[in-house]
Motif scaffolding. Structure first.
Motif, mmCIF file in Angstrom:
data_model
loop_
_atom_site.group_PDB
_atom_site.id
_atom_site.type_symbol
_atom_site.label_atom_id
_atom_site.label_comp_id
_atom_site.label_asym_id
_atom_site.label_seq_id
_atom_site.Cartn_x
_atom_site.Cartn_y
_atom_site.Cartn_z
ATOM 1 N N GLU A 1 -4.600 -8.401 7.237
ATOM 2 C CA GLU A 1 -3.603 -7.322 7.277
ATOM 3 C C GLU A 1 -2.163 -7.829 7.257
ATOM 4 O O GLU A 1 -1.241 -7.064 6.961
ATOM 5 C CB GLU A 1 -3.841 -6.378 8.450
ATOM 6 N N THR A 2 -1.948 -9.112 7.522
ATOM 7 C CA THR A 2 -0.579 -9.656 7.451
ATOM 8 C C THR A 2 -0.068 -9.691 6.016
ATOM 9 O O THR A 2 1.134 -9.805 5.791
ATOM 10 C CB THR A 2 -0.509 -11.085 8.046
ATOM 11 N N ILE B 1 -0.434 -7.138 3.981
ATOM 12 C CA ILE B 1 -0.302 -5.745 3.547
ATOM 13 C C ILE B 1 0.966 -5.113 4.116
ATOM 14 O O ILE B 1 1.195 -5.134 5.327
ATOM 15 C CB ILE B 1 -1.544 -4.928 3.975
ATOM 16 N N LYS C 1 -4.861 0.204 3.548
ATOM 17 C CA LYS C 1 -4.871 -0.922 4.485
ATOM 18 C C LYS C 1 -6.231 -1.057 5.169
ATOM 19 O O LYS C 1 -6.818 -2.144 5.201
ATOM 20 C CB LYS C 1 -3.769 -0.739 5.535
ATOM 21 N N ARG C 2 -6.748 0.053 5.710
ATOM 22 C CA ARG C 2 -8.035 0.015 6.422
ATOM 23 C C ARG C 2 -9.164 -0.485 5.526
ATOM 24 O O ARG C 2 -9.993 -1.302 5.938
ATOM 25 C CB ARG C 2 -8.388 1.404 6.953
ATOM 26 N N VAL D 1 -8.762 -4.257 4.696
ATOM 27 C CA VAL D 1 -9.128 -5.075 5.862
ATOM 28 C C VAL D 1 -10.654 -5.128 6.000
ATOM 29 O O VAL D 1 -11.221 -6.184 6.268
ATOM 30 C CB VAL D 1 -8.452 -4.544 7.149
ATOM 31 N N ASP E 1 4.514 4.515 3.437
ATOM 32 C CA ASP E 1 3.731 5.708 3.775
ATOM 33 C C ASP E 1 4.527 7.017 3.740
ATOM 34 O O ASP E 1 4.229 7.965 4.460
ATOM 35 C CB ASP E 1 3.069 5.534 5.148
ATOM 36 N N ALA F 1 -1.438 5.196 2.388
ATOM 37 C CA ALA F 1 -1.129 3.776 2.619
ATOM 38 C C ALA F 1 -2.025 3.207 3.720
ATOM 39 O O ALA F 1 -2.569 2.101 3.596
ATOM 40 C CB ALA F 1 0.344 3.611 2.989
ATOM 41 N N GLU F 2 -2.183 3.968 4.797
ATOM 42 C CA GLU F 2 -3.042 3.528 5.908
ATOM 43 C C GLU F 2 -4.490 3.414 5.447
ATOM 44 O O GLU F 2 -5.211 2.488 5.841
ATOM 45 C CB GLU F 2 -2.933 4.504 7.078
ATOM 46 N N LEU G 1 3.081 -1.503 4.341
ATOM 47 C CA LEU G 1 2.841 -0.064 4.185
ATOM 48 C C LEU G 1 4.071 0.679 3.693
ATOM 49 O O LEU G 1 5.163 0.511 4.228
ATOM 50 C CB LEU G 1 2.414 0.566 5.519
ATOM 51 N N ALA H 1 0.870 -1.186 0.000
ATOM 52 C CA ALA H 1 0.000 0.000 0.000
ATOM 53 C C ALA H 1 0.898 1.225 0.000
ATOM 54 O O ALA H 1 1.671 1.435 0.924
ATOM 55 C CB ALA H 1 -0.891 -0.022 1.234
#
Length: 194
Positions: free
Chosen positions: A108-109, A111, A98-99, A102, A115, A94-95, A113, A81
């Motif tokens: 999430e393992t 993904i 991810k959110r 998910v 950022d 990036a966050e 980041l 991400a």
């Protein structure tokens, strides 16, 4: 009168050249956005876009949705991400990726980041350093209008990647394509002239 005619002719020539150039750019964009992404890629690089607070824009959400669909169908693919935190953004791009992934059921393992990046060049450059060492095949995930330039930048940086196109929402078509024509022109100037 002669000067007026000359100006009209010169203006007409520039308009014709501009239309030919825009058609060429549209052809290149279409060429890349209509390809089918290969299955079982080792990694995806999902390119960030604007976040309003913590909510991805329509253009950005389209990228995330395309990545989620691919990740569900290809369980071993790792997701990078990519995107830093810009002004008006409460979280990094990036966050946000991810959110949203998910929320759509992606573990999430899977993904990673990235950022820190602020543009497409940095997206690729910084993400490249996070690609798992044994990974061979990769995909860049972005909207149809952006895919040609993103893949070109990635290949210039030594990544042998293909594209996973995300639809461009109708509301964003004119603005996105106009900006992308200018961005591709800048890319050409940096690549071939400067």
């Amino acid at each position: 009168m002669k000067n007026k005619k000359k100006i009209i002719v010169i203006f007409g020539v520039f308009v014709i050249i501009g239309l030919i150039y825009a058609s060429f750019l549209q052809f290149k964009i279409s060429q890349y956005s209509n390809e089918d992404a290969p299955k079982n890629a080792d990694y995806l690089i999902v390119l960030g876009a604007r976040v309003k607070g913590t909510v991805p824009t329509l253009v950005f959400a389209s990228r995330i949705n395309a990545a989620a669909k691919y990740a569900k169908e290809n369980q071993d693919t790792v997701i990078i991400a990519s995107g830093g935190k810009g002004s008006g953004e409460a979280i990094s791009e990036a966050e946000s990726i991810k959110r949203e992934l998910v929320k759509q059921g992606i573990n999430e393992t899977r993904i990673i980041l990235e950022d820190r990046s602020t543009d497409t060049y940095e997206n690729i450059d910084f993400s490249k350093k996070l690609i798992p060492q044994d990974a061979m095949s990769g995909l860049v995930v972005t909207n149809t209008f952006h895919l040609y330039r993103a893949i070109s930048i990635a290949r210039d940086q030594g990544l042998d990647v293909q594209g996973l196109p995300a639809k461009t929402p109708w509301k964003a078509v004119i603005k996105s394509y106009t900006r992308e024509y200018l961005a591709i022109t800048k890319f050409y100037l940096q690549r071939y002239v400067l």
